[in-house]
Design an enzyme around this catalytic site. Structure first.
Site, short mmCIF file in Angstrom:
data_model
loop_
_atom_site.label_atom_id
_atom_site.label_comp_id
_atom_site.label_asym_id
_atom_site.label_seq_id
_atom_site.Cartn_x
_atom_site.Cartn_y
_atom_site.Cartn_z
N SER A 126 1.80 -9.92 -0.82
CA SER A 126 1.37 -8.52 -0.70
C SER A 126 1.59 -7.89 0.67
CB SER A 126 -0.09 -8.38 -1.11
OG SER A 126 -0.92 -9.23 -0.35
N LYS B 297 0.81 -1.22 0.00
CA LYS B 297 0.00 0.00 0.00
C LYS B 297 0.85 1.28 0.00
CE LYS B 297 -4.30 -1.77 0.43
NZ LYS B 297 -4.33 -2.92 1.29
N GLU C 203 -10.01 6.43 2.77
CA GLU C 203 -10.88 5.41 3.36
C GLU C 203 -10.01 4.22 3.73
OE1 GLU C 203 -10.19 5.49 0.16
OE2 GLU C 203 -9.65 3.38 -0.09
C1 LIG Z 1 -5.21 -4.07 1.09
C2 LIG Z 1 -4.52 -5.36 0.90
C3 LIG Z 1 -4.87 -6.26 -0.14
C4 LIG Z 1 -6.05 -6.03 -1.05
O1 LIG Z 1 -6.00 -4.86 -1.79
P1 LIG Z 1 -5.60 -4.83 -3.33
O2 LIG Z 1 -5.91 -3.45 -3.74
O3 LIG Z 1 -6.44 -5.85 -4.01
O4 LIG Z 1 -4.17 -5.16 -3.42
C5 LIG Z 1 -4.12 -7.41 -0.30
N1 LIG Z 1 -3.09 -7.71 0.52
C6 LIG Z 1 -2.74 -6.88 1.54
C7 LIG Z 1 -1.60 -7.27 2.41
C8 LIG Z 1 -3.43 -5.69 1.76
O5 LIG Z 1 -3.07 -4.88 2.77
#
Ligand SMILES: *Cc1c(COP(=O)(O)O)cnc(C)c1O
Length: 394
Positions: free
Chosen positions: A377, A89, A111
Site C-alpha cells: 500500500s 491514497k 482529516e
Molecule cells: C492510510 C494508509 C493505510 C490504511 O488505510 P486504508 O484505508 O485501510 O487503506 C495503509 N497503508 C498505507 C501506506 C497508508 O498510507
C-alpha cells in the site's frame, strides 16, 4: 447475493448514513450525483489521464522471487508504493477533487492521521487550485512532522485538533463540524472507505483501479486474471477495498484482511477491530467498532498511525460477518520484523501499515503453486525514523 453495496447504501447490515440533520444537505447532494458524475465519459477520461500521467499508473505487479522461495509459494506485490506521494491514497483524492470541481466547490477539507491522506489531498488541491484545510490531531502533528511540512509546502492550512485524544477520530469529528458550518462551498474528501453513505462506495470505486490492473497484469503473466489469495492491510480499509473490489463476488479468490493488534489483542493497546469490536455507529456509518461497555469509542493503538483507527469500513465488517474474508491480527513486533525483511531481501522499504500485511507469511502456510497478490500500500520513507529507532540501527 453480492458482497458489494446495495441500492440503499448497505453492505449486509452495515453502512448507511447516520448523520446529524445539519449534514443532510451535503450528503444528499453527493448521494444524488456521485454515480452519474463518476460514470460520465469526460470524468472517466480526465480521471484516467491523471492516474496515468500524474500518479504514474499502472503500478507494477512485481513477482518477488525471494519471498516466494523463502515461503515456498508464488508471491506478487502490487506496487502502490510507487505512486506519486507514496501510497494508494492519491487514487481517491484525484477522484474526489474532480467530483468536487463538477459540484462547483471551491474549498476542500480533509482529516488525516499519519498525514498520508492529508498530503494526497493537499497535492490535488495544489494541482486544481482549490483551497485546502487539513484537520490533524495535535499528537499526530508532533509524531508525523515530515508530512506536516509537506502539506504546508503544498499550500494547505493544517489545523491542530486538541479535543479528545488529539488523534485521527478527533480530527474527523472536527472536519465534520467544519462541513456542517460550510455546507455550500465545501467538499469533504474522506480518506478511507468509512463515513456515511456514499463515501465508502465512492472511495472503493476510486480505489478499484488497483484490482482492475491486477486482473490485466495477472492475465499477461499467469494466463488467468485471478489469484488464489489476495491480501491487504486494513485501517479504515481503502487499499484493501481497492485490491478486493473486482474479486468480491469471485469465490475462487480467497480474501485476507490484516489488522493491527498493536501490543497484542488482549493487551488493552490494540487496533484489531474484528477481534475486539461490536456493532455500533462511528462517523456516520453502522459498522464494527471498538467500544467501552456503555458504547463510548475506545482508544485504539498501533505502532502504525495509518492503522490506528477504532473501526473498519462497512464493506469489511460485512466481509467479516459473512466469513467471505479471513481476518488475521498482526502485532507491532511481527510487522516491524517483516518490514525489515522486505527491505533487506528485495530492496523495498514498505510503510509500517503494509508491513503488517507482509507479516502474514510467518503466520499462515500457502501451497507451492498458490498465486498470491499482496497489496504494497505504501512506501516507508515516512517511517524511517521509527524503523531505525525500533531496531537500534546506527
Ligand atoms: C492510510 C494508509 C493505510 C490504511 O488505510 P486504508 O484505508 O485501510 O487503506 C495503509 N497503508 C498505507 C501506506 C497508508 O498510507
Amino acid at each position: 447475493m453480492s458482497y458489494n453495496i446495495d441500492t440503499k447504501g448497505y453492505y449486509g447490515k452495515f453502512g448507511g448514513a447516520y448523520i446529524p440533520e445539519m449534514l443532510l444537505h451535503n450528503i444528499t447532494e453527493l448521494k444524488e450525483n456521485y454515480q452519474r458524475i463518476i460514470n460520465e465519459k469526460s470524468f472517466q477520461l480526465k480521471f484516467n489521464e491523471l492516474l496515468k500521467n500524474y500518479v504514474g499508473r499502472p503500478s507494477p505487479l512485481y513477482f518477488s522471487r525471494k519471498l516466494s522461495d523463502k515461503y515456498s509459494t508464488k508471491i506478487y506485490l502490487k506496487r502502490e508504493d510507487l505512486n506519486h506521494t507514496g501510497s494508494h491514497k492519491i487514487n481517491n483524492t484525484i477522484g474526489q477533487i474532480l467530483l468536487a470541481k463538477k459540484l462547483k466547490k471551491s474549498r476542500i477539507i480533509a482529516e488525516t492521521g499519519a498525514g498520508q491522506h492529508g498530503v494526497a489531498t493537499a497535492t490535488v488541491c495544489a494541482l486544481m487550485g482549490l483551497k485546502c484545510i487539513v484537520y490533524m490531531g495535535a499528537k499526530d502533528i508532533k509524531r508525523q512532522a515530515p508530512n506536516v511540512a509537506r502539506m504546508k509546502m503544498l499550500g494547505a492550512d493544517v489545523i491542530s485538533v486538541k479535543s479528545g485524544s488529539s488523534t485521527l477520530k478527533d480530527a474527523t469529528n472536527e472536519a465534520m463540524r467544519d462541513w456542517i458550518n460550510n455546507p455550500v462551498n465545501t467538499h469533504y474528501i474522506v480518506g478511507s472507505v468509512v463515513g456515511p453513505h456514499p463515501f465508502p462506495d465512492m472511495v472503493a470505486r476510486f480505489q478499484s483501479i488497483i484490482s482492475k490492473e491486477i486482473k490485466k497484469q495477472l492475465m499477461v503473466i499467469e494466463g488467468r486474471d485471478y489469484p488464489d489469495y489476495i491480501i491487504a492491510c486494513v485501517g479504515g480499509g481503502s487499499n484493501a477495498a481497492g485490491t478486493f473490489y473486482e474479486y468480491l463476488d469471485d469465490e475462487r479468490v480467497n480474501i485476507i484482511c490484516v489488522e493491527a493488534s498493536g501490543k497484542g489483542v488482549s493487551s488493552g493497546q490494540s487496533a484489531a477491530t474484528t477481534k475486539l469490536g461490536k456493532i455500533g455507529i462511528i462517523h456516520g456509518s453502522k459498522t464494527l467498532l471498538m467500544q467501552t461497555e456503555d458504547g463510548q469509542i475506545s482508544e485504539p493503538y498501533s505502532i502504525s498511525a495509518g492503522l490506528d483507527y477504532p473501526g473498519i469500513g462497512p464493506i469489511h465488517a460485512n466481509l467479516f460477518e459473512t466469513k467471505r474474508a479471513e481476518f488475521i491480527a498482526i502485532d507491532d513486533d511481527e510487522a516491524m520484523t517483516a518490514g525489515l525483511q522486505l527491505s533487506q531481501l528485495e530492496g523495498i522499504i514498505p510503510a509500517i501499515e503494509t508491513s503488517h500485511a507482509l507479516a502474514i507469511f510467518e503466520n499462515k502456510r500457502f501451497n507451492k503453486d498458490d498465486i498470491i497478490v499482496l497489496n504494497l500500500s505504501g512506501r516507508g520513507d515516512k517511517d524511517l525514523e521509527n524503523y531505525i529507532k525500533y531496531f537500534g540501527i546506527k
